[in-house]
Motif scaffolding. Structure first.
Motif, PDB file in Angstrom:
ATOM      1  N   VAL A  37       3.118  -7.700  17.088  1.00 52.04           N
ATOM      2  CA  VAL A  37       2.059  -6.843  16.551  1.00 52.04           C
ATOM      3  C   VAL A  37       1.643  -7.332  15.166  1.00 52.04           C
ATOM      4  N   PHE A  38       2.613  -7.540  14.286  1.00 49.39           N
ATOM      5  CA  PHE A  38       2.360  -8.136  12.971  1.00 49.39           C
ATOM      6  C   PHE A  38       3.648  -8.802  12.509  1.00 49.39           C
ATOM      7  N   ALA A  39       3.506  -9.667  11.524  1.00 50.87           N
ATOM      8  CA  ALA A  39       4.667 -10.417  11.033  1.00 50.87           C
ATOM      9  C   ALA A  39       4.517 -10.709   9.544  1.00 50.87           C
ATOM     10  N   ASP A  40       5.676 -10.841   8.870  1.00 55.09           N
ATOM     11  CA  ASP A  40       5.727 -11.275   7.475  1.00 55.09           C
ATOM     12  C   ASP A  40       4.895 -10.407   6.539  1.00 55.09           C
ATOM     13  N   VAL A  41       5.023  -9.086   6.672  1.00 59.33           N
ATOM     14  CA  VAL A  41       4.290  -8.163   5.812  1.00 59.33           C
ATOM     15  C   VAL A  41       5.109  -7.864   4.559  1.00 59.33           C
ATOM     16  N   ASP A  42       4.517  -8.078   3.408  1.00 59.74           N
ATOM     17  CA  ASP A  42       5.125  -7.747   2.123  1.00 59.74           C
ATOM     18  C   ASP A  42       4.299  -6.652   1.448  1.00 59.74           C
ATOM     19  N   LEU A  43       4.956  -5.644   0.904  1.00 58.11           N
ATOM     20  CA  LEU A  43       4.256  -4.573   0.191  1.00 58.11           C
ATOM     21  C   LEU A  43       5.224  -3.923  -0.782  1.00 58.11           C
ATOM     22  N   THR A  44       4.770  -3.723  -2.014  1.00 56.07           N
ATOM     23  CA  THR A  44       5.554  -2.997  -3.010  1.00 56.07           C
ATOM     24  C   THR A  44       4.688  -1.890  -3.595  1.00 56.07           C
ATOM     25  N   VAL A  45       5.186  -0.660  -3.554  1.00 56.01           N
ATOM     26  CA  VAL A  45       4.476   0.489  -4.108  1.00 56.01           C
ATOM     27  C   VAL A  45       5.362   1.131  -5.162  1.00 56.01           C
ATOM     28  N   ALA A  79       2.540   0.881 -17.368  1.00 53.83           N
ATOM     29  CA  ALA A  79       2.734   2.324 -17.251  1.00 53.83           C
ATOM     30  C   ALA A  79       3.274   2.716 -15.886  1.00 53.83           C
ATOM     31  N   ARG A  80       3.275   1.776 -14.955  1.00 52.62           N
ATOM     32  CA  ARG A  80       3.737   2.102 -13.623  1.00 52.62           C
ATOM     33  C   ARG A  80       5.248   2.197 -13.588  1.00 52.62           C
ATOM     34  N   GLY A  81       5.752   3.048 -12.688  1.00 52.44           N
ATOM     35  CA  GLY A  81       7.172   3.353 -12.689  1.00 52.44           C
ATOM     36  C   GLY A  81       7.984   2.525 -11.710  1.00 52.44           C
ATOM     37  N   ARG A  82       9.083   3.129 -11.296  1.00 54.12           N
ATOM     38  CA  ARG A  82      10.037   2.427 -10.449  1.00 54.12           C
ATOM     39  C   ARG A  82       9.469   2.179  -9.052  1.00 54.12           C
ATOM     40  N   VAL A  83      10.076   1.261  -8.354  1.00 55.35           N
ATOM     41  CA  VAL A  83       9.647   0.930  -6.995  1.00 55.35           C
ATOM     42  C   VAL A  83      10.064   2.060  -6.053  1.00 55.35           C
ATOM     43  N   LEU A  84       9.092   2.596  -5.327  1.00 60.48           N
ATOM     44  CA  LEU A  84       9.356   3.658  -4.354  1.00 60.48           C
ATOM     45  C   LEU A  84       9.391   3.135  -2.924  1.00 60.48           C
ATOM     46  N   LEU A  85       8.721   2.016  -2.677  1.00 60.37           N
ATOM     47  CA  LEU A  85       8.683   1.430  -1.335  1.00 60.37           C
ATOM     48  C   LEU A  85       8.585  -0.079  -1.469  1.00 60.37           C
ATOM     49  N   SER A  86       9.417  -0.776  -0.714  1.00 63.61           N
ATOM     50  CA  SER A  86       9.395  -2.242  -0.717  1.00 63.61           C
ATOM     51  C   SER A  86       9.543  -2.752   0.702  1.00 63.61           C
ATOM     52  N   LEU A  87       8.569  -3.527   1.148  1.00 58.83           N
ATOM     53  CA  LEU A  87       8.629  -4.217   2.440  1.00 58.83           C
ATOM     54  C   LEU A  87       8.697  -5.711   2.163  1.00 58.83           C
ATOM     55  N   GLU A  88       9.660  -6.388   2.796  1.00 57.81           N
ATOM     56  CA  GLU A  88       9.814  -7.831   2.629  1.00 57.81           C
ATOM     57  C   GLU A  88       9.845  -8.499   4.003  1.00 57.81           C
ATOM     58  N   ARG A  89       8.795  -9.278   4.284  1.00 54.99           N
ATOM     59  CA  ARG A  89       8.676 -10.051   5.520  1.00 54.99           C
ATOM     60  C   ARG A  89       8.923  -9.176   6.757  1.00 54.99           C
ATOM     61  N   VAL A  90       8.320  -8.007   6.755  1.00 53.33           N
ATOM     62  CA  VAL A  90       8.506  -7.057   7.853  1.00 53.33           C
ATOM     63  C   VAL A  90       7.630  -7.454   9.036  1.00 53.33           C
ATOM     64  N   GLY A  91       8.201  -7.431  10.228  1.00 51.55           N
ATOM     65  CA  GLY A  91       7.461  -7.723  11.446  1.00 51.55           C
ATOM     66  C   GLY A  91       7.841  -6.747  12.545  1.00 51.55           C
ATOM     67  N   LYS A  92       6.960  -6.629  13.544  1.00 50.90           N
ATOM     68  CA  LYS A  92       7.223  -5.745  14.679  1.00 50.90           C
ATOM     69  C   LYS A  92       6.742  -6.406  15.962  1.00 50.90           C
ATOM     70  N   ARG A  93       7.631  -6.402  16.970  1.00 54.58           N
ATOM     71  CA  ARG A  93       7.293  -6.898  18.303  1.00 54.58           C
ATOM     72  C   ARG A  93       7.485  -5.780  19.319  1.00 54.58           C
ATOM     73  N   HIS A  94       6.602  -5.749  20.296  1.00 56.57           N
ATOM     74  CA  HIS A  94       6.765  -4.895  21.473  1.00 56.57           C
ATOM     75  C   HIS A  94       6.954  -5.830  22.666  1.00 56.57           C
ATOM     76  N   ARG A  95       8.179  -5.854  23.188  1.00 54.28           N
ATOM     77  CA  ARG A  95       8.529  -6.789  24.249  1.00 54.28           C
ATOM     78  C   ARG A  95       8.219  -8.210  23.781  1.00 54.28           C
ATOM     79  N   ARG A  96       7.273  -8.904  24.420  1.00 56.68           N
ATOM     80  CA  ARG A  96       6.995 -10.301  24.046  1.00 56.68           C
ATOM     81  C   ARG A  96       5.745 -10.419  23.190  1.00 56.68           C
ATOM     82  N   THR A  97       5.200  -9.284  22.754  1.00 54.99           N
ATOM     83  CA  THR A  97       3.967  -9.302  21.970  1.00 54.99           C
ATOM     84  C   THR A  97       4.274  -9.007  20.507  1.00 54.99           C
TER      85      THR A  97
END
Length: 296
Positions: A98-106, A78-96
């Motif tokens: 924060v997170f890596a390889d985040v996958d999410l589908t809503v 019953a669920r509909g179309r994909v509204l948000l998709s994250l594939e291997r998302v990562g974020k760095r601040h300078r040399r730090t």
């Protein structure tokens, strides 16, 4: 105030056309007239066109008040179309990292919660989902109609709620009167009647957060991104908020909510634990730039 004598009959007639019993429609028309009198405005000024407000009201009345626990999960088919998709998302601040390889589908009709320890980047991830921050790595795809509610800020202290509604509505190409009436209607779902003369800087923290929620929903987005949106709410408003989340899900919207309250998780369809995407501390200290990460 200038009253349109045709507004209430049109409103009542539209309610009947939308399936309400005539007696119920008449009662709601009388309540609406009373609310307008309390605000010192005509129904047209306060609620906008009669047929549009009738549709908003019927949609609100159709939302389940307290669905059974087994009704919380939407069947996969019953669920509909994909509204948000994250594939291997990562974020760095300078040399730090924060997170890596985040996958999410809503998908439409789903509620996702983002949890994790303080400092793991939950708010940063939500801003990436909204398009306000660019990820360092990975791919983000989102629907065009997105509503974002920050944990702090988001309002202008010198503007009244009605002025906020008109300003944010203009960005969505809504006529000022329609934007104000829609904002008033959405506010009442959170048991809030905005004071026309009070600026945002004089509102309590909980009421400012209600204003943020209304502004996030004002343009009827397909996807709502909420960063701990109930800060400052009393218990009654907190319950109202989760009832509204269920109504959004039942209407086919997607919702992503950042939370630190584990008992909130009974209201959601999936959970993303961002702590699982944290880098290895030794790798981060070594300056490798990216920890190993795990898919959440």
């Amino acid at each position: 105030m200038t009253a349109d004598p045709r507004w209430l009959p049109r409103f009542e007639g539209e309610l009947v056309q939308l399936g309400l019993e005539p007696a119920r429609a008449r009662h709601l028309a009388e309540e609406t007239s009373q609310q307008a009198s309390e605000f010192g405005a005509s129904p047209t000024e306060l609620f906008g066109p009669a047929h549009l407000y009738a549709r908003h009201l019927v949609a609100a009345l159709s939302a389940p008040e307290d669905p059974a626990p087994q009704a919380h999960a939407t069947p996969e088919l019953a669920r509909g179309r994909v509204l948000l998709s994250l594939e291997r998302v990562g974020k760095r601040h300078r040399r730090t990292t924060v997170f890596a390889d985040v996958d999410l589908t809503v998908r439409a009709g789903e509620v996702a919660a983002v949890v994790g320890a303080n400092g793991c980047g939950k708010s940063t991830l939500l801003r990436i989902c909204a398009g306000l921050v660019k990820p360092t790595t990975g791919t983000v795809r989102r629907t065009a109609r997105v509503g974002y509610v920050p944990q702090e800020g988001g309002t202008a202290g010198w503007l009244t709620p009605a002025e906020h509604f008109a300003l944010f509505g203009a960005a969505a190409r809504m006529a000022p009167r329609r934007a104000r009436s829609t904002g008033e209607h959405l506010a009442r779902r959170l048991a809030w009647r905005p004071d026309r003369a009070r600026c945002a800087q004089h509102l309590s923290g909980g009421t400012r957060q209600k204003l943020n929620l209304v502004l996030g929903e004002l343009h009827a987005p397909d996807l709502l991104l909420l960063d701990e949106p109930y800060q400052g709410f009393d218990q009654g408003t907190y319950v109202d908020f989760w009832q509204q989340v269920r109504a959004w899900r039942d209407s086919g919207r997607g919702v992503v909510v950042v939370t630190h309250l584990l008992h909130d998780l009974r209201h959601v369809d999936q959970v993303l634990d961002l702590s699982a995407a944290a880098p290895d501390p030794e790798t981060t200290r070594a300056g490798a730039g990216r920890g190993p990460g795990r898919r959440a």
